[in-house]
Design an enzyme around this catalytic site. Structure first.
Site, PDB file in Angstrom:
ATOM      1  N   GLN A 123       1.282  -0.842  -0.211  1.00  0.00           N
ATOM      2  CA  GLN A 123      -0.394  -0.034  -0.211  1.00  0.00           C
ATOM      3  C   GLN A 123       0.424   1.003   0.351  1.00  0.00           C
ATOM      4  O   GLN A 123       1.532   1.300   1.147  1.00  0.00           O
ATOM      5  CB  GLN A 123      -1.045  -0.066   1.309  1.00  0.00           C
ATOM      6  CG  GLN A 123      -1.697   1.216   1.106  1.00  0.00           C
ATOM      7  CD  GLN A 123      -1.080   2.201   2.671  1.00  0.00           C
ATOM      8  OE1 GLN A 123      -0.361   1.626   3.788  1.00  0.00           O
ATOM      9  NE2 GLN A 123      -1.527   3.297   2.565  1.00  0.00           N
ATOM     10  N   THR A 178      -3.442   4.421  -1.940  1.00  0.00           N
ATOM     11  CA  THR A 178      -4.166   5.058  -0.899  1.00  0.00           C
ATOM     12  C   THR A 178      -3.986   6.289  -1.539  1.00  0.00           C
ATOM     13  O   THR A 178      -3.549   7.786  -1.956  1.00  0.00           O
ATOM     14  CB  THR A 178      -3.366   5.132   0.325  1.00  0.00           C
ATOM     15  OG1 THR A 178      -3.221   4.051   0.299  1.00  0.00           O
ATOM     16  CG2 THR A 178      -4.973   5.712   1.322  1.00  0.00           C
ATOM     17  N   HIS A 198     -12.066   5.081   3.963  1.00  0.00           N
ATOM     18  CA  HIS A 198     -11.010   5.076   5.040  1.00  0.00           C
ATOM     19  C   HIS A 198     -11.802   5.459   6.815  1.00  0.00           C
ATOM     20  O   HIS A 198     -11.179   5.522   7.581  1.00  0.00           O
ATOM     21  CB  HIS A 198     -10.269   6.530   5.348  1.00  0.00           C
ATOM     22  CG  HIS A 198      -8.963   6.167   5.477  1.00  0.00           C
ATOM     23  ND1 HIS A 198      -8.260   5.865   5.285  1.00  0.00           N
ATOM     24  CD2 HIS A 198      -8.015   6.128   6.915  1.00  0.00           C
ATOM     25  CE1 HIS A 198      -6.705   5.933   5.525  1.00  0.00           C
ATOM     26  NE2 HIS A 198      -7.229   6.094   7.072  1.00  0.00           N
ATOM     27  N   ARG A 234     -13.596   8.016   9.314  1.00  0.00           N
ATOM     28  CA  ARG A 234     -11.894   8.294  10.343  1.00  0.00           C
ATOM     29  C   ARG A 234     -10.883   9.221   9.794  1.00  0.00           C
ATOM     30  O   ARG A 234     -10.240  10.326  10.223  1.00  0.00           O
ATOM     31  CB  ARG A 234     -11.025   6.945  10.708  1.00  0.00           C
ATOM     32  CG  ARG A 234     -11.186   6.217  10.765  1.00  0.00           C
ATOM     33  CD  ARG A 234     -10.287   4.972  11.001  1.00  0.00           C
ATOM     34  NE  ARG A 234      -9.181   5.211  11.986  1.00  0.00           N
ATOM     35  CZ  ARG A 234      -8.136   5.079  11.890  1.00  0.00           C
ATOM     36  NH1 ARG A 234      -7.074   4.860  10.527  1.00  0.00           N
ATOM     37  NH2 ARG A 234      -7.221   5.883  12.875  1.00  0.00           N
TER      38      ARG A 234
HETATM   39  C1  FMN Z   1      -4.957   2.228  13.356  1.00  0.00           C
HETATM   40  C2  FMN Z   1      -5.385   1.846  11.823  1.00  0.00           C
HETATM   41  C3  FMN Z   1      -3.959   2.415  10.778  1.00  0.00           C
HETATM   42  C4  FMN Z   1      -4.785   2.431   9.142  1.00  0.00           C
HETATM   43  N1  FMN Z   1      -3.482   2.642   8.710  1.00  0.00           N
HETATM   44  C5  FMN Z   1      -3.666   2.996   7.369  1.00  0.00           C
HETATM   45  C6  FMN Z   1      -2.585   3.224   5.891  1.00  0.00           C
HETATM   46  O1  FMN Z   1      -1.978   3.087   6.283  1.00  0.00           O
HETATM   47  N2  FMN Z   1      -3.122   2.732   5.142  1.00  0.00           N
HETATM   48  C7  FMN Z   1      -4.408   2.937   4.571  1.00  0.00           C
HETATM   49  O2  FMN Z   1      -4.582   3.149   3.548  1.00  0.00           O
HETATM   50  N3  FMN Z   1      -5.537   2.818   5.638  1.00  0.00           N
HETATM   51  C8  FMN Z   1      -5.106   2.594   6.354  1.00  0.00           C
HETATM   52  N4  FMN Z   1      -5.706   2.580   7.524  1.00  0.00           N
HETATM   53  C9  FMN Z   1      -7.775   2.248   7.052  1.00  0.00           C
HETATM   54  C10 FMN Z   1      -7.911   1.108   6.733  1.00  0.00           C
HETATM   55  O3  FMN Z   1      -7.087   0.551   5.844  1.00  0.00           O
HETATM   56  C11 FMN Z   1      -9.439   0.776   5.916  1.00  0.00           C
HETATM   57  O4  FMN Z   1      -9.755   1.398   5.185  1.00  0.00           O
HETATM   58  C12 FMN Z   1     -10.250   1.206   7.578  1.00  0.00           C
HETATM   59  O5  FMN Z   1      -9.898   0.902   8.691  1.00  0.00           O
HETATM   60  C13 FMN Z   1     -11.820   0.274   6.829  1.00  0.00           C
HETATM   61  O6  FMN Z   1     -12.586   0.677   8.034  1.00  0.00           O
HETATM   62  P1  FMN Z   1     -12.753  -0.285   9.058  1.00  0.00           P
HETATM   63  O7  FMN Z   1     -11.972  -0.178   9.711  1.00  0.00           O
HETATM   64  O8  FMN Z   1     -14.040  -0.176   9.472  1.00  0.00           O
HETATM   65  O9  FMN Z   1     -12.671  -1.726   8.990  1.00  0.00           O
HETATM   66  C14 FMN Z   1      -6.145   2.606   8.609  1.00  0.00           C
HETATM   67  C15 FMN Z   1      -6.928   2.533   9.531  1.00  0.00           C
HETATM   68  C16 FMN Z   1      -6.794   2.125  11.062  1.00  0.00           C
HETATM   69  C17 FMN Z   1      -8.129   1.635  12.101  1.00  0.00           C
END
Ligand code: FMN
Length: 255
Positions: free
Chosen positions: A5, A33, A153, A156
């Site tokens: 990623q 991303t 995402h 968040r």
């Molecule tokens: C602690 C944390 C770190 C994350 N870091 C990344 C990241 O480095 N790159 C990315 O594309 N998404 C990142 N995400 C987002 C996730 O890839 C994903 O889009 C998201 O968590 C999906 O929603 P869900 O948690 O409801 O399943 C992160 C999510 C969390 C909770």
């Protein structure tokens, strides 16, 4: 084999270097991303006292005493590091590296950048994650990308973003089977997976379900979360009378 990623760096030489390292490490699929154009202001994270690097506070020490296994492994392995990036920041200090990440990553993603990345990555598939608009899905296909990641995402990042599940149907219509659609954001149960598949996703990703499981059970957590989700998916499929995912896609329901 594996998925890498990419948070897009502004400097294309740095992008190339990261992609070279990812290829050399054996990754075959690249996921760009798009859902984090820049770091967002996360009030809850601030309120919880989460910082990079973590601050040693009395509360943290107390939590460490209450969770001796976690403390043992943290002491054994050291604090987390941003290994992909630290060599470009010429520093291992987490504070400096995270400052570097905030200043040098993001803010640059456009179609030209995606095209260059696709060209540079070569044979392997390139997927764009963070699509919420059908026109963006169409454009991604037009420039030759190999998969559409519908994601906000996990809600968040941007409070004004639509729910990913609501963004899915018009994207499914535009994509029309040309490339796989990967649904992400809000998957908590097997029923959520079944609904996303029914609405046109080819498969799903889950973030926090696995984060929570790994936090609770360490290296066994990922498998454990997968088993819970798969069992729940199978159970819900049986309730529906679906023998496989194609049945889920085509079942005649009163909608
Ligand atoms: C602690 C944390 C770190 C994350 N870091 C990344 C990241 O480095 N790159 C990315 O594309 N998404 C990142 N995400 C987002 C996730 O890839 C994903 O889009 C998201 O968590 C999906 O929603 P869900 O948690 O409801 O399943 C992160 C999510 C969390 C909770």
């Amino acid at each position: 084999m594996g998925w890498f990623q990419l948070y897009p760096p502004q400097d294309f030489e740095m992008t190339k270097s990261i992609l070279d390292r990812a290829k050399a490490a054996g990754f075959h699929l690249l996921m760009i991303t798009a859902d984090v154009p820049v770091a967002s202001i996360r009030e809850r994270t601030k309120r919880a006292g989460l910082t990079m690097p973590p601050k040693i506070t009395p509360k943290m020490i107390w939590e460490g005493i209450k969770h001796p296994i976690w403390s043992y492994y943290t002491l054994l392995n050291g604090l987390p590091r941003l290994r992909t990036i630290e060599s470009y920041a010429n520093n291992k200090d987490l504070q400096l590296v995270s400052g570097f990440v905030n200043n040098r990553l993001g803010g640059t993603l456009d179609w030209e950048y995606c095209k260059r990345v696709k060209e540079y990555w070569g044979d392997g598939p390139v997927v764009l994650k963070g699509i919420l608009h059908p026109e963006d899905a169409a454009k991604a296909i037009e420039i030759g990308l190999d998969g559409i990641g519908v994601s906000n995402h996990g809600a968040r990042q941007f409070n004004g973003a639509p729910a990913a599940i609501e963004a899915l149907p018009p994207i499914v219509e535009v994509v029309n089977g040309k490339v796989p659609i990967i649904f992400d954001s809000g998957i908590r149960t097997g029923l959520d997976i079944m609904r996303a598949i029914r609405m046109g996703a080819d498969f799903v990703l889950a973030g926090r379900a696995f984060v929570a499981a790994v936090a609770a059970l360490g290296k066994y957590g990922g498998d454990h979360a997968a088993h819970i989700l798969i069992d729940d998916l199978k159970n819900n499929m049986m309730q529906l009378g679906a023998a496989n995912l194609d049945d889920v896609r085509t079942a005649d329901l009163m909608e």
